[in-house]
Design a protein around this motif. Structure first.
Motif, mmCIF file in Angstrom:
data_model
loop_
_atom_site.group_PDB
_atom_site.id
_atom_site.type_symbol
_atom_site.label_atom_id
_atom_site.label_comp_id
_atom_site.label_asym_id
_atom_site.label_seq_id
_atom_site.Cartn_x
_atom_site.Cartn_y
_atom_site.Cartn_z
ATOM 1 N N LYS A 1 108.306 22.453 56.979
ATOM 2 C CA LYS A 1 107.709 23.123 58.138
ATOM 3 C C LYS A 1 106.664 24.140 57.707
ATOM 4 O O LYS A 1 105.596 24.243 58.310
ATOM 5 N N ASP A 2 106.958 24.886 56.645
ATOM 6 C CA ASP A 2 105.982 25.859 56.130
ATOM 7 C C ASP A 2 104.735 25.162 55.611
ATOM 8 O O ASP A 2 103.615 25.613 55.852
ATOM 9 N N VAL A 3 104.929 24.045 54.927
ATOM 10 C CA VAL A 3 103.790 23.287 54.409
ATOM 11 C C VAL A 3 102.960 22.728 55.559
ATOM 12 O O VAL A 3 101.727 22.741 55.506
ATOM 13 N N GLN A 4 103.602 22.280 56.623
ATOM 14 C CA GLN A 4 102.870 21.759 57.782
ATOM 15 C C GLN A 4 102.004 22.849 58.408
ATOM 16 O O GLN A 4 100.866 22.603 58.795
ATOM 17 N N ARG A 5 102.539 24.070 58.510
ATOM 18 C CA ARG A 5 101.743 25.178 59.043
ATOM 19 C C ARG A 5 100.552 25.476 58.141
ATOM 20 O O ARG A 5 99.437 25.700 58.613
ATOM 21 N N LEU A 6 100.791 25.466 56.841
ATOM 22 C CA LEU A 6 99.717 25.705 55.880
ATOM 23 C C LEU A 6 98.652 24.616 55.977
ATOM 24 O O LEU A 6 97.452 24.899 55.956
ATOM 25 N N MET A 7 99.075 23.374 56.108
ATOM 26 C CA MET A 7 98.117 22.269 56.204
ATOM 27 C C MET A 7 97.277 22.384 57.471
ATOM 28 O O MET A 7 96.084 22.093 57.464
ATOM 29 N N ALA A 8 97.899 22.797 58.562
ATOM 30 C CA ALA A 8 97.142 22.985 59.810
ATOM 31 C C ALA A 8 96.072 24.053 59.605
ATOM 32 O O ALA A 8 94.930 23.899 60.054
ATOM 33 N N PHE A 9 96.425 25.120 58.923
ATOM 34 C CA PHE A 9 95.469 26.187 58.625
ATOM 35 C C PHE A 9 94.325 25.656 57.762
ATOM 36 O O PHE A 9 93.145 25.907 58.044
ATOM 37 N N LEU A 10 94.657 24.899 56.708
ATOM 38 C CA LEU A 10 93.628 24.357 55.818
ATOM 39 C C LEU A 10 92.700 23.391 56.556
ATOM 40 O O LEU A 10 91.487 23.406 56.344
ATOM 41 N N CYS A 11 93.278 22.560 57.395
ATOM 42 C CA CYS A 11 92.465 21.611 58.160
ATOM 43 C C CYS A 11 91.564 22.344 59.150
ATOM 44 O O CYS A 11 90.405 21.967 59.325
ATOM 45 N N TYR A 12 92.091 23.385 59.770
ATOM 46 C CA TYR A 12 91.292 24.153 60.722
ATOM 47 C C TYR A 12 90.056 24.747 60.039
ATOM 48 O O TYR A 12 88.957 24.730 60.592
ATOM 49 N N TRP A 13 90.242 25.273 58.849
ATOM 50 C CA TRP A 13 89.136 25.893 58.111
ATOM 51 C C TRP A 13 88.409 24.904 57.204
ATOM 52 O O TRP A 13 87.501 25.295 56.476
ATOM 53 N N ASN A 14 88.802 23.632 57.251
ATOM 54 C CA ASN A 14 88.163 22.568 56.467
ATOM 55 C C ASN A 14 88.059 22.952 54.989
ATOM 56 O O ASN A 14 86.976 22.946 54.402
ATOM 57 N N THR A 15 89.186 23.314 54.420
ATOM 58 C CA THR A 15 89.225 23.726 53.022
ATOM 59 C C THR A 15 90.406 23.086 52.309
ATOM 60 O O THR A 15 91.232 22.441 52.938
ATOM 61 N N ARG A 16 90.466 23.256 51.008
ATOM 62 C CA ARG A 16 91.545 22.711 50.189
ATOM 63 C C ARG A 16 92.289 23.850 49.501
ATOM 64 O O ARG A 16 91.751 24.922 49.300
ATOM 65 N N LEU A 17 93.503 23.570 49.111
ATOM 66 C CA LEU A 17 94.339 24.513 48.395
ATOM 67 C C LEU A 17 94.564 23.976 46.988
ATOM 68 O O LEU A 17 94.798 22.781 46.808
ATOM 69 N N LEU A 18 94.472 24.854 45.999
ATOM 70 C CA LEU A 18 94.764 24.483 44.617
ATOM 71 C C LEU A 18 96.116 25.079 44.250
ATOM 72 O O LEU A 18 96.318 26.289 44.342
ATOM 73 N N ILE A 19 97.030 24.232 43.835
ATOM 74 C CA ILE A 19 98.339 24.675 43.353
ATOM 75 C C ILE A 19 98.394 24.382 41.864
ATOM 76 O O ILE A 19 98.143 23.255 41.430
ATOM 77 N N VAL A 20 98.711 25.401 41.081
ATOM 78 C CA VAL A 20 98.825 25.257 39.626
ATOM 79 C C VAL A 20 100.301 25.342 39.261
ATOM 80 O O VAL A 20 100.971 26.321 39.582
ATOM 81 N N ILE A 21 100.787 24.296 38.629
ATOM 82 C CA ILE A 21 102.164 24.272 38.139
ATOM 83 C C ILE A 21 102.079 24.336 36.620
ATOM 84 O O ILE A 21 101.607 23.402 35.972
#
Length: 120
Positions: free
Chosen positions: A35-55
């Protein structure tokens, strides 16, 4: 009659499911994360941007955590505007995945290298 019997059971199940506060108990911890990831994805899609996750240092974790993290990456970040960068010693991770696949998925005949290649 049988129709009314099934209708009552179906209505009771639907009512019970909709009255729950959270479905987290049904889906566990990953349900909350999803659910948290879905909210984050909605935010990213709204702003037309990508997220970088470093593991980083995944190869230094306990073996079960290596598999859990990779499974979470596959499940949670599939088809999302996310780039995941794995800073790992692939030899160690592949050995961990080989042992996991032999133990838990022996019939699939997939190596750790093949599993990791599907992710990257």
């Amino acid at each position: 009659d049988i129709y009314n019997k099934h209708k009552v059971n179906l209505e009771a199940n639907i009512n019970g499911a909709t009255k729950r506060r959270s479905h987290g108990a049904d889906t566990g911890y990953m349900g909350y994360i999803k659910k948290d990831v879905q909210r984050l994805m909605a935010f990213l899609c709204y702003w037309n941007t990508r997220l970088l996750i470093v593991i980083d240092d995944l190869d230094r974790c306990e073996e079960k955590h290596v598999v859990e993290v990779l499974q979470a990456v596959i499940l949670l970040l599939n088809d999302c505007p996310v780039t995941c960068f794995l800073a790992i010693d692939s030899r160690i991770v592949i050995n961990i995945l080989d042992a996991y696949m032999e133990t838990f998925c022996p019939k699939r005949n997939v190596s750790g290298r093949e599993y990791l290649n599907k992710i990257i």
